[in-house]
Motif scaffolding. Structure first.
Motif, short mmCIF file in Angstrom:
data_model
loop_
_atom_site.label_atom_id
_atom_site.label_comp_id
_atom_site.label_asym_id
_atom_site.label_seq_id
_atom_site.Cartn_x
_atom_site.Cartn_y
_atom_site.Cartn_z
N UNK A 1 0.82 -1.22 0.00
CA UNK A 1 0.00 0.00 0.00
C UNK A 1 0.85 1.26 0.00
N UNK A 2 0.35 2.30 -0.64
CA UNK A 2 1.06 3.58 -0.71
C UNK A 2 1.00 4.27 0.65
N UNK A 3 2.09 4.92 1.02
CA UNK A 3 2.11 5.69 2.26
C UNK A 3 3.34 6.60 2.29
N UNK A 4 3.33 7.51 3.24
CA UNK A 4 4.48 8.37 3.47
C UNK A 4 5.35 7.75 4.56
N UNK A 5 6.63 7.62 4.26
CA UNK A 5 7.59 7.08 5.24
C UNK A 5 8.27 8.27 5.90
N UNK A 6 7.92 8.53 7.12
CA UNK A 6 8.33 9.78 7.78
C UNK A 6 9.49 9.57 8.75
N UNK A 7 10.40 8.67 8.42
CA UNK A 7 11.55 8.44 9.28
C UNK A 7 12.81 9.00 8.65
N UNK A 8 13.85 9.16 9.43
CA UNK A 8 15.12 9.65 8.92
C UNK A 8 15.72 8.63 7.96
N UNK A 9 16.16 9.12 6.82
CA UNK A 9 16.72 8.25 5.77
C UNK A 9 17.94 8.94 5.19
N UNK A 10 19.08 8.28 5.23
CA UNK A 10 20.31 8.85 4.69
C UNK A 10 20.58 8.30 3.30
N UNK B 1 16.88 4.65 12.01
CA UNK B 1 17.87 5.69 12.31
C UNK B 1 17.34 6.67 13.34
N UNK B 2 18.25 7.17 14.19
CA UNK B 2 17.90 8.26 15.08
C UNK B 2 18.65 9.54 14.70
N UNK B 3 19.58 9.44 13.74
CA UNK B 3 20.34 10.61 13.32
C UNK B 3 20.86 10.41 11.91
N UNK B 4 21.00 11.52 11.19
CA UNK B 4 21.60 11.53 9.85
C UNK B 4 22.78 12.48 9.88
N UNK B 5 23.90 12.05 9.29
CA UNK B 5 25.12 12.86 9.28
C UNK B 5 25.39 13.33 7.85
N UNK B 6 25.75 14.60 7.72
CA UNK B 6 26.01 15.16 6.40
C UNK B 6 27.32 15.93 6.40
N UNK B 7 27.93 16.03 5.22
CA UNK B 7 29.24 16.68 5.11
C UNK B 7 29.32 17.55 3.86
N UNK B 8 30.15 18.55 3.96
CA UNK B 8 30.55 19.34 2.80
C UNK B 8 32.01 19.72 3.03
N UNK B 9 32.83 19.57 2.02
CA UNK B 9 34.23 20.00 2.12
C UNK B 9 34.57 21.02 1.04
N UNK B 10 34.04 20.81 -0.16
CA UNK B 10 34.40 21.70 -1.27
C UNK B 10 33.24 21.82 -2.24
#
Length: 258
Positions: A82-91, A131-140
């Protein structure tokens, strides 16, 4: 909400929405081809983008507008999911193991990320989140601009490791109508640390770690700083040696060097 409400900015947004309509029509043709061949009965379709919109305070930032992306997964028709919205953290690193498990393929041990397959095909109302957290990065991006961030459902915490303007605009955005509209902000200095309460401030407009942060904000900021530092250690994340930015990490650990 993070852009000035002017006629040129509105026109730029209208063009952006027009591009979305063109992409939507193109995806529609692909889906029609799957249906015409009967492959829609057995095919998982994944629609994903690579970053937020090319607008100031979006693309090339670690705010939600920059790292939040479109992600739509359509199950095979025969799966009857069934179609639905998955409202959890996703990396982003979760996509590969999720797709592999959905296809019944073993996930190699060296693959990073966590599979959400079970949660996607079966609604688990009281199950613990993947997941309880998502980590993101930027260097350049156009220039050296090292940033790291951690986001939970409640908070967004960002560490800026190099002195930069509040908005360090990429070349393509700086030359656009929205880029020119926010030009005064480009000269303001960027803080070393940023903390936002996403429940009260979903657009990340009010940094809680300002000149006089509350005790609660300092506590939350310190906890998230440690989480971010632990994650960086676990993945071997090292900022290039041409920047000696040890100030922030030194506040929370005595052993870790950037």
């Amino acid at each position: 909400e993070y852009l000035p409400d002017t006629a040129p900015v509105r026109q730029d947004l209208a063009d952006f929405y027009g591009s979305i309509a063109v992409a939507d029509a193109a995806v529609g043709r692909l889906l029609e081809a799957l249906e015409a061949t009967g492959l829609d009965r057995t095919t998982w379709v994944v629609f994903v983008t690579d970053h937020g919109p090319a607008l100031p305070r979006a693309k090339s930032t670690l705010y939600g507008a920059g790292t939040g992306i479109a992600l739509i997964m359509r199950p095979p028709r025969d799966a009857q999911v069934p179609a639905r919205t998955y409202d959890e953290l996703f990396s982003g690193v979760d996509l590969l193991p999720t797709v592999l498990e959905l296809l019944g393929v073993d996930v190699p041990a060296e693959v990073e990320g966590r599979s959400h397959a079970t949660h996607l095909v079966t609604e688990r109302r009281h199950a613990d989140p993947v997941r309880t957290a998502v980590y993101t990065t930027k260097t350049y991006h156009d220039s050296f601009d090292p940033i790291r961030a951690v986001r939970t459902k409640r908070y967004s915490y960002i560490e800026n490791y190099a002195p930069r303007p509040l908005l360090d605009l990429p070349w393509d955005i700086a030359d656009s109508a929205p880029g020119r509209a926010v030009e005064p902000l480009v000269t303001s200095p960027r803080p070393e640390r940023e903390l936002y309460d996403l429940a009260a401030d979903p657009t990340e407009s009010h940094n809680l770690l300002t000149a006089q942060p509350t005790e609660e904000a300092e506590t939350v900021g310190s906890d998230l700083a440690l989480m971010l530092n632990d994650w960086r250690e676990s993945v071997g994340d090292v900022i290039p040696s041409d920047f000696a930015g040890t100030r922030i990490a030194a506040r929370y650990t005595e052993t870790y060097l950037l």
